[in-house]
Design a protein around this motif. Structure first.
Motif, PDB file in Angstrom:
ATOM      1  N   ALA A 185      15.177   4.815 -12.355  1.00 41.74           N
ATOM      2  CA  ALA A 185      15.398   3.749 -11.376  1.00 41.74           C
ATOM      3  C   ALA A 185      15.682   2.430 -12.082  1.00 41.74           C
ATOM      4  N   THR A 186      16.612   1.673 -11.529  1.00 41.21           N
ATOM      5  CA  THR A 186      16.888   0.336 -12.055  1.00 41.21           C
ATOM      6  C   THR A 186      16.233  -0.657 -11.099  1.00 41.21           C
ATOM      7  N   ILE A 187      15.006  -0.971 -11.391  1.00 39.64           N
ATOM      8  CA  ILE A 187      14.229  -1.833 -10.515  1.00 39.64           C
ATOM      9  C   ILE A 187      13.361  -2.747 -11.369  1.00 39.64           C
ATOM     10  N   ARG A 188      13.326  -4.016 -11.017  1.00 41.46           N
ATOM     11  CA  ARG A 188      12.539  -4.978 -11.774  1.00 41.46           C
ATOM     12  C   ARG A 188      11.050  -4.724 -11.577  1.00 41.46           C
ATOM     13  N   TYR A 189      10.274  -5.181 -12.566  1.00 44.91           N
ATOM     14  CA  TYR A 189       8.838  -4.904 -12.547  1.00 44.91           C
ATOM     15  C   TYR A 189       8.175  -5.461 -11.285  1.00 44.91           C
ATOM     16  N   ARG A 190       8.547  -6.684 -10.902  1.00 42.04           N
ATOM     17  CA  ARG A 190       7.940  -7.283  -9.713  1.00 42.04           C
ATOM     18  C   ARG A 190       8.252  -6.447  -8.474  1.00 42.04           C
ATOM     19  N   GLU A 191       9.501  -5.991  -8.377  1.00 39.52           N
ATOM     20  CA  GLU A 191       9.880  -5.166  -7.234  1.00 39.52           C
ATOM     21  C   GLU A 191       9.200  -3.802  -7.302  1.00 39.52           C
ATOM     22  N   LEU A 192       9.027  -3.315  -8.526  1.00 41.26           N
ATOM     23  CA  LEU A 192       8.354  -2.038  -8.730  1.00 41.26           C
ATOM     24  C   LEU A 192       6.923  -2.105  -8.204  1.00 41.26           C
ATOM     25  N   MET A 193       6.228  -3.160  -8.551  1.00 43.97           N
ATOM     26  CA  MET A 193       4.846  -3.321  -8.096  1.00 43.97           C
ATOM     27  C   MET A 193       4.785  -3.542  -6.592  1.00 43.97           C
ATOM     28  N   ARG A 194       5.758  -4.294  -6.060  1.00 42.24           N
ATOM     29  CA  ARG A 194       5.785  -4.523  -4.621  1.00 42.24           C
ATOM     30  C   ARG A 194       6.048  -3.217  -3.873  1.00 42.24           C
ATOM     31  N   SER A 195       6.812  -2.337  -4.495  1.00 39.58           N
ATOM     32  CA  SER A 195       7.126  -1.066  -3.839  1.00 39.58           C
ATOM     33  C   SER A 195       5.890  -0.187  -3.671  1.00 39.58           C
ATOM     34  N   LEU A 196       4.871  -0.394  -4.516  1.00 38.15           N
ATOM     35  CA  LEU A 196       3.629   0.364  -4.352  1.00 38.15           C
ATOM     36  C   LEU A 196       3.007   0.076  -2.992  1.00 38.15           C
ATOM     37  N   VAL A 197       3.045  -1.190  -2.593  1.00 35.71           N
ATOM     38  CA  VAL A 197       2.503  -1.568  -1.289  1.00 35.71           C
ATOM     39  C   VAL A 197       3.304  -0.901  -0.180  1.00 35.71           C
ATOM     40  N   GLY A 198       4.634  -0.855  -0.362  1.00 36.43           N
ATOM     41  CA  GLY A 198       5.480  -0.196   0.626  1.00 36.43           C
ATOM     42  C   GLY A 198       5.171   1.280   0.755  1.00 36.43           C
ATOM     43  N   LEU A 199       4.944   1.938  -0.368  1.00 29.73           N
ATOM     44  CA  LEU A 199       4.612   3.366  -0.330  1.00 29.73           C
ATOM     45  C   LEU A 199       3.303   3.600   0.412  1.00 29.73           C
ATOM     46  N   ILE A 200       2.318   2.765   0.135  1.00 28.88           N
ATOM     47  CA  ILE A 200       1.026   2.909   0.815  1.00 28.88           C
ATOM     48  C   ILE A 200       1.188   2.700   2.320  1.00 28.88           C
ATOM     49  N   ARG A 201       1.994   1.722   2.689  1.00 35.35           N
ATOM     50  CA  ARG A 201       2.179   1.406   4.101  1.00 35.35           C
ATOM     51  C   ARG A 201       2.967   2.504   4.827  1.00 35.35           C
ATOM     52  N   GLU A 202       3.962   3.065   4.164  1.00 35.26           N
ATOM     53  CA  GLU A 202       4.880   3.988   4.829  1.00 35.26           C
ATOM     54  C   GLU A 202       4.450   5.446   4.770  1.00 35.26           C
ATOM     55  N   GLU A 203       3.698   5.827   3.759  1.00 34.56           N
ATOM     56  CA  GLU A 203       3.360   7.242   3.579  1.00 34.56           C
ATOM     57  C   GLU A 203       1.901   7.501   3.960  1.00 34.56           C
ATOM     58  N   ARG A 204       1.707   7.976   5.175  1.00 34.55           N
ATOM     59  CA  ARG A 204       0.343   8.230   5.639  1.00 34.55           C
ATOM     60  C   ARG A 204      -0.347   9.309   4.802  1.00 34.55           C
ATOM     61  N   LEU A 205       0.391  10.337   4.414  1.00 32.13           N
ATOM     62  CA  LEU A 205      -0.204  11.398   3.615  1.00 32.13           C
ATOM     63  C   LEU A 205      -0.690  10.870   2.270  1.00 32.13           C
ATOM     64  N   LEU A 206       0.015   9.898   1.715  1.00 35.18           N
ATOM     65  CA  LEU A 206      -0.427   9.277   0.475  1.00 35.18           C
ATOM     66  C   LEU A 206      -1.762   8.563   0.691  1.00 35.18           C
ATOM     67  N   ARG A 207      -1.893   7.866   1.815  1.00 35.40           N
ATOM     68  CA  ARG A 207      -3.153   7.182   2.105  1.00 35.40           C
ATOM     69  C   ARG A 207      -4.307   8.177   2.255  1.00 35.40           C
ATOM     70  N   VAL A 208      -4.035   9.282   2.921  1.00 38.46           N
ATOM     71  CA  VAL A 208      -5.073  10.300   3.114  1.00 38.46           C
ATOM     72  C   VAL A 208      -5.488  10.896   1.765  1.00 38.46           C
ATOM     73  N   SER A 209      -4.499  11.267   0.959  1.00 34.56           N
ATOM     74  CA  SER A 209      -4.790  11.888  -0.333  1.00 34.56           C
ATOM     75  C   SER A 209      -5.507  10.914  -1.267  1.00 34.56           C
ATOM     76  N   ALA A 210      -5.066   9.661  -1.266  1.00 34.20           N
ATOM     77  CA  ALA A 210      -5.692   8.671  -2.140  1.00 34.20           C
ATOM     78  C   ALA A 210      -7.140   8.409  -1.734  1.00 34.20           C
ATOM     79  N   THR A 211      -7.394   8.354  -0.439  1.00 29.96           N
ATOM     80  CA  THR A 211      -8.765   8.128   0.025  1.00 29.96           C
ATOM     81  C   THR A 211      -9.651   9.313  -0.315  1.00 29.96           C
ATOM     82  N   MET A 212      -9.126  10.521  -0.120  1.00 26.28           N
ATOM     83  CA  MET A 212      -9.889  11.712  -0.507  1.00 26.28           C
ATOM     84  C   MET A 212     -10.185  11.722  -2.001  1.00 26.28           C
ATOM     85  N   GLY A 213      -9.154  11.397  -2.802  1.00 27.69           N
ATOM     86  CA  GLY A 213      -9.354  11.364  -4.244  1.00 27.69           C
ATOM     87  C   GLY A 213     -10.413  10.360  -4.639  1.00 27.69           C
TER      88      GLY A 213
END
Length: 401
Positions: A185-213
């Motif tokens: 991916a060609t993405i700047r570090y700041r955007e890369l870190m901001r995208s983590l928040v987007g993934l958490i917000r958009e992917e419910r299964l990620l939130r479930v798995s992360a909380t279980m972990g």
């Protein structure tokens, strides 16, 4: 595609890379004695190492979506070797605590390797590949706890950190076999870190798995961060070598890691994630009797390891199915949550053991593991296409309610 040889070498790399965050565990009473601090305070080393690991995962692992994994892992390994030498030379408990945080922060190579390798596996084989890599991680944990206990008893706790630094140098050779990514991916570090928040917000299964972990590893760490302190007390009064030998219980889980991955592929991640958490609940019933029976303690530790392993494989396998182009970032979110849970579990386990001994520790573990079961159950009580679709890669679609 990934070859069996590469899977083996990367599993070996995972073993060597993860070891530094566990070397201290059998040595906590010995370290506390060296610096004349209360034995219970020694668990601070475990807590800070886990926190450092979570911080390293958050700050550096996402870069693997835009930087060759081999390059990023090599730099982390070199930094880890330096931090380990600093631990060996630490003149005070405070300095050792700071250096332990840095060891954790730089011991992240395994979490760079796992998404890079699993991404090259076919969907039908992904659970098996993740299981094999987790087997490597488990080997590293076993190596760390057992080796550090023996070395600590023979040569003192500082020696193991020198040896660990040398092992890092050997890892630099093995890591050359890490597959080269063809697309980054060609993405700047700041955007890369901001995208983590987007993934958490958009992917419910990620939130479930992360909380279980978070909850499952908190329960797991509650025991391992306090085990040495409890075993050093009456009636056992074991030394570092004997305490380190308890790490050998991981051989059972290690021997079935690949099979657990195959079960995830066949049955589904949702079911196995909950089954793993329930196994941990049962394990703490045996741990509660650990003050009176070594046999009960060993049975509890074996069940704890199996439960943690099953839940880990299931949760990681299902998040890797979400967005192929963002596997390192998905893994970052999951593993940061996982080791933040480990840090909390180490702290809670210390409090539970201090106030209630083996029963206090068991109460902490039961609460955390049952909370993980509840999270998974509640998530699937609601109809969710995202959750349903994420199960298809394992060969069956779980009923989302």
């Amino acid at each position: 595609m990934i070859s069996p040889r590469q899977v083996f070498l990367m599993a070996l790399s995972c073993a060597l890379a993860v070891s530094p965050i566990y070397y201290h565990q059998p040595l906590l009473p010995q370290i506390a004695s060296t610096f004349a601090v209360p034995a219970a305070r020694g668990s601070l080393i475990a807590t800070l190492t886990q926190l450092g690991y979570a911080m390293g995962l958050l700050l550096f692992v996402p870069l693997a979506d835009g930087v060759q994994a081999r390059t990023l892992a090599s730099r982390a390994i070199i930094a880890n070797a330096v931090a380990l030498i600093a631990c060996a030379a630490a003149p005070s408990f405070v300095v050792l605590a700071i250096c332990s945080f840095l060891v954790g922060m730089s011991a992240i190579s395994a979490q760079i390797i796992i998404p890079a390798v699993s991404g090259r596996a076919s969907p039908a084989m992904r659970g098996r590949v993740v299981g094999s890599l987790l087997g490597g991680l488990s080997s590293g944990v076993l190596l760390a706890r057992t080796l550090s206990g023996v070395i600590g008893a023979l040569l003192g706790w500082r020696s193991i950190f020198v040896i660990a630094s040398a092992i890092d140098l050997a890892l630099l050779v093995v890591i050359r076999e890490l597959p080269v990514a063809t697309t980054l991916a060609t993405i700047r570090y700041r955007e890369l870190m901001r995208s983590l928040v987007g993934l958490i917000r958009e992917e419910r299964l990620l939130r479930v798995s992360a909380t279980m972990g978070f909850l499952v590893f908190a329960a797991f760490s509650a025991l391992w961060a306090t085990l040495a302190v409890l075993l050093a007390r009456p009636p056992y009064q074991y030394g570092p070598a004997t305490i380190g030998a308890f790490g050998l219980v991981g051989l059972v889980g290690l021997s079935v890691s690949t099979q657990l991955g195959a079960i995830v592929d066949r049955i589904g991640a949702r079911t196995i994630a909950s089954a793993g958490a329930l196994t941990i609940t049962v394990s703490f019933a045996f741990v509660a009797a650990g003050g009176r029976s070594v046999a009960c303690l060993v049975v509890g530790m074996v069940l704890l390891d199996l439960g943690n392993r099953a839940s880990f494989i299931a949760n990681q396998a299902r998040i890797y199915a979400l967005r192929p182009e963002a596997r390192s970032r998905l893994n970052t979110v999951y593993m940061v949550s996982y080791f933040l849970g480990g840090a909390l579990g180490a702290a809670l386990g210390g409090v539970g053991a201090l106030r209630g001994g083996w029963f206090g520790l068991a109460a902490v573990g039961v609460f955390l593991s049952l909370a993980a079961v509840a999270v998974n159950a509640i998530a699937y009580c609601r109809s969710s296409p995202a959750l349903t679709e994420a199960q298809t890669y394992v060969g069956s679609v779980d009923d989302a309610g």
